[in-house]
Design a protein around this motif. Structure first.
Motif, PDB file in Angstrom:
ATOM      1  N   GLY A   1       0.522  -0.934   0.216  1.00  0.00           N
ATOM      2  CA  GLY A   1       0.238   0.024  -0.144  1.00  0.00           C
ATOM      3  C   GLY A   1       0.912   1.473   0.146  1.00  0.00           C
ATOM      4  O   GLY A   1       2.204   1.850   0.668  1.00  0.00           O
ATOM      5  N   ASN A   2       0.037   2.973  -0.473  1.00  0.00           N
ATOM      6  CA  ASN A   2       0.781   3.355  -0.874  1.00  0.00           C
ATOM      7  C   ASN A   2       2.065   3.906  -1.652  1.00  0.00           C
ATOM      8  O   ASN A   2       3.187   4.568  -0.506  1.00  0.00           O
ATOM      9  CB  ASN A   2       0.599   4.318   1.060  1.00  0.00           C
ATOM     10  N   GLY A   3       2.635   2.580  -1.682  1.00  0.00           N
ATOM     11  CA  GLY A   3       4.081   2.553  -1.923  1.00  0.00           C
ATOM     12  C   GLY A   3       5.517   2.901  -1.181  1.00  0.00           C
ATOM     13  O   GLY A   3       5.978   3.066  -2.353  1.00  0.00           O
ATOM     14  N   LYS A   4       4.832   1.898  -0.103  1.00  0.00           N
ATOM     15  CA  LYS A   4       6.265   2.190   0.591  1.00  0.00           C
ATOM     16  C   LYS A   4       6.479   0.814   0.301  1.00  0.00           C
ATOM     17  O   LYS A   4       5.885   0.141   0.389  1.00  0.00           O
ATOM     18  CB  LYS A   4       4.734   2.121   2.266  1.00  0.00           C
ATOM     19  N   PRO A   5       7.773   0.235   1.311  1.00  0.00           N
ATOM     20  CA  PRO A   5       8.711  -0.522   1.352  1.00  0.00           C
ATOM     21  C   PRO A   5       7.754  -2.126   2.147  1.00  0.00           C
ATOM     22  O   PRO A   5       6.738  -1.437   2.263  1.00  0.00           O
ATOM     23  CB  PRO A   5       9.934  -0.605   1.984  1.00  0.00           C
ATOM     24  N   LEU A   6       7.983  -2.701   2.012  1.00  0.00           N
ATOM     25  CA  LEU A   6       7.431  -3.886   2.084  1.00  0.00           C
ATOM     26  C   LEU A   6       8.008  -3.639   4.276  1.00  0.00           C
ATOM     27  O   LEU A   6       8.316  -3.938   4.519  1.00  0.00           O
ATOM     28  CB  LEU A   6       7.690  -5.230   2.090  1.00  0.00           C
ATOM     29  N   ASP A   7       6.802  -4.159   4.765  1.00  0.00           N
ATOM     30  CA  ASP A   7       6.947  -3.669   6.287  1.00  0.00           C
ATOM     31  C   ASP A   7       6.311  -5.642   7.040  1.00  0.00           C
ATOM     32  O   ASP A   7       5.298  -5.678   6.285  1.00  0.00           O
ATOM     33  CB  ASP A   7       6.987  -2.381   6.922  1.00  0.00           C
ATOM     34  N   VAL A   8       6.298  -5.326   8.063  1.00  0.00           N
ATOM     35  CA  VAL A   8       6.140  -6.893   8.989  1.00  0.00           C
ATOM     36  C   VAL A   8       4.393  -6.694   9.019  1.00  0.00           C
ATOM     37  O   VAL A   8       4.144  -7.378   9.298  1.00  0.00           O
ATOM     38  CB  VAL A   8       6.590  -6.921  10.343  1.00  0.00           C
ATOM     39  N   GLY A   9       3.731  -5.603   8.979  1.00  0.00           N
ATOM     40  CA  GLY A   9       2.110  -5.658   8.534  1.00  0.00           C
ATOM     41  C   GLY A   9       1.934  -6.265   7.519  1.00  0.00           C
ATOM     42  O   GLY A   9       0.572  -5.946   7.866  1.00  0.00           O
ATOM     43  N   VAL A  10       2.768  -6.413   6.506  1.00  0.00           N
ATOM     44  CA  VAL A  10       1.923  -6.969   5.033  1.00  0.00           C
ATOM     45  C   VAL A  10       1.996  -8.205   5.653  1.00  0.00           C
ATOM     46  O   VAL A  10       0.545  -8.431   4.754  1.00  0.00           O
ATOM     47  CB  VAL A  10       2.803  -7.043   4.115  1.00  0.00           C
ATOM     48  N   LEU A  11       2.474  -8.592   5.974  1.00  0.00           N
ATOM     49  CA  LEU A  11       2.621 -10.574   6.489  1.00  0.00           C
ATOM     50  C   LEU A  11       1.388 -10.829   7.007  1.00  0.00           C
ATOM     51  O   LEU A  11       0.580 -12.233   6.412  1.00  0.00           O
ATOM     52  CB  LEU A  11       3.403 -10.959   7.912  1.00  0.00           C
ATOM     53  N   LYS A  12       0.257 -10.067   7.511  1.00  0.00           N
ATOM     54  CA  LYS A  12      -1.083 -10.534   7.892  1.00  0.00           C
ATOM     55  C   LYS A  12      -1.679 -11.458   6.562  1.00  0.00           C
ATOM     56  O   LYS A  12      -2.919 -11.681   6.746  1.00  0.00           O
ATOM     57  CB  LYS A  12      -1.363  -9.644   8.842  1.00  0.00           C
ATOM     58  N   HIS A  13      -1.653 -10.570   5.653  1.00  0.00           N
ATOM     59  CA  HIS A  13      -2.575 -10.938   4.464  1.00  0.00           C
ATOM     60  C   HIS A  13      -2.086 -11.329   3.584  1.00  0.00           C
ATOM     61  O   HIS A  13      -2.558 -11.738   2.281  1.00  0.00           O
ATOM     62  CB  HIS A  13      -2.349  -9.580   3.517  1.00  0.00           C
ATOM     63  N   LEU A  14      -0.788 -11.829   3.722  1.00  0.00           N
ATOM     64  CA  LEU A  14      -0.094 -12.788   2.665  1.00  0.00           C
ATOM     65  C   LEU A  14      -0.537 -14.434   3.721  1.00  0.00           C
ATOM     66  O   LEU A  14      -0.472 -14.843   4.832  1.00  0.00           O
ATOM     67  CB  LEU A  14       1.327 -12.716   2.933  1.00  0.00           C
ATOM     68  N   GLU A  15      -0.753 -15.509   2.551  1.00  0.00           N
ATOM     69  CA  GLU A  15      -0.150 -16.777   3.032  1.00  0.00           C
ATOM     70  C   GLU A  15       0.206 -17.800   2.210  1.00  0.00           C
ATOM     71  O   GLU A  15       1.052 -17.380   0.880  1.00  0.00           O
ATOM     72  CB  GLU A  15      -1.660 -17.861   3.732  1.00  0.00           C
ATOM     73  N   GLY A  16       0.788 -18.825   2.277  1.00  0.00           N
ATOM     74  CA  GLY A  16       1.650 -19.849   1.298  1.00  0.00           C
ATOM     75  C   GLY A  16       3.107 -19.010   0.512  1.00  0.00           C
ATOM     76  O   GLY A  16       3.414 -18.349   1.089  1.00  0.00           O
ATOM     77  N   GLY A  17       2.898 -19.290  -0.437  1.00  0.00           N
ATOM     78  CA  GLY A  17       4.388 -18.508  -1.725  1.00  0.00           C
ATOM     79  C   GLY A  17       4.305 -17.175  -0.824  1.00  0.00           C
ATOM     80  O   GLY A  17       5.709 -16.931  -0.291  1.00  0.00           O
ATOM     81  N   GLU A  18       3.351 -16.510  -0.691  1.00  0.00           N
ATOM     82  CA  GLU A  18       3.896 -15.479  -1.022  1.00  0.00           C
ATOM     83  C   GLU A  18       4.382 -14.633   0.406  1.00  0.00           C
ATOM     84  O   GLU A  18       5.313 -13.844   0.259  1.00  0.00           O
ATOM     85  CB  GLU A  18       2.331 -14.269  -1.097  1.00  0.00           C
TER      86      GLU A  18
END
Length: 233
Positions: free
Chosen positions: A72-89
């Motif tokens: 989101g918002n063109g920002k670097p990946l951070d730890v908050g994105v992990l909650k929206h991911l599963e598996g290979g992502e």
């Protein structure tokens, strides 16, 4: 979490085209350039900041991962994105966050990731390139540019950009920490990022031909692995 090894990748990064990494100099000098490059304050030699190398490699790997839209918002990946991911992502994101680091927020995911594994040193001129100045040849060039008035077909708004000249080379050193429970091949991930950078550009104005580079590694096995990399296979 226990540190078990630190591996270091050394080599040269050679300029195929002129490089512009800005100095952030806002002082206007009569007869000076509009956009000077960063230089060592004591020797006035050009160098490549480790932060510039790290930032570009990280952005290219994040772009390749396909996960930027979820950050989101063109920002670097951070730890908050992990909650929206599963598996290979989730695995891709974890590897990137381990390699480049996360903010110091105190939560369970951050503790699981641990410290940034990669450390990028500033890149000084190599000895061969340094010899150029002894022959009276400059490290730098001034590249004039201008905009084109599409209606009148004339040049306008001239500007003069300083670049580090093509053909020079810099020494790079990147260390990678290995923690006891790391299972990801973070060195291969880093090499993939450097390969992507060879296909893109370092510094500013890459779309106009600036900042094309190639990497040469001191270790023959690393060089062979890098040469055979197919980042989009």
């Amino acid at each position: 979490m226990k540190l078990v090894a630190i591996n270091t990748i050394n080599g040269r990064v050679k300029l195929v085209s002129g490089l512009h990494i800005g100095a952030g100099d806002t002082e206007l000098r009569i007869g000076g350039t509009d956009n000077p490059v960063i230089k060592h304050p004591h020797t006035n030699e050009p160098y490549i900041p480790g932060s510039s190398l790290k930032g570009k490699v990280r952005s290219l790997l994040e772009l390749q991962s396909g996960l930027l839209a979820k950050a989101g918002n063109g920002k670097p990946l951070d730890v908050g994105v992990l909650k929206h991911l599963e598996g290979g992502e989730h695995e891709k994101a974890m590897a990137l966050l381990k390699l480049f680091g996360v903010s110091g927020a105190d939560d369970q995911e951050t503790a699981q990731i641990g410290p940034s594994r990669a450390s990028f040193a500033d890149c000084p001129l190599d000895d061969e390139s340094r010899e150029i100045a002894k022959g009276g040849i400059s490290y730098f060039e001034i590249k004039p540019e201008n905009a084109i008035d599409r209606i009148r077909g004339v040049a306008k708004d001239p500007r003069f950009t300083e670049r580090v000249a093509a053909g020079l080379a810099f020494r790079f050193s990147i260390s990678i920490k290995q923690m006891e429970n790391d299972r990801e091949d973070l060195q291969s991930l880093l090499l993939t990022g450097l390969k992507l950078l060879e296909h893109d550009a370092l510094g500013g104005s890459g779309s106009r031909g600036y900042g094309r580079v190639v990497f040469e590694f001191d270790d023959p096995a690393t060089q062979e692995a890098f040469t055979n990399l197919q980042p989009f296979a």
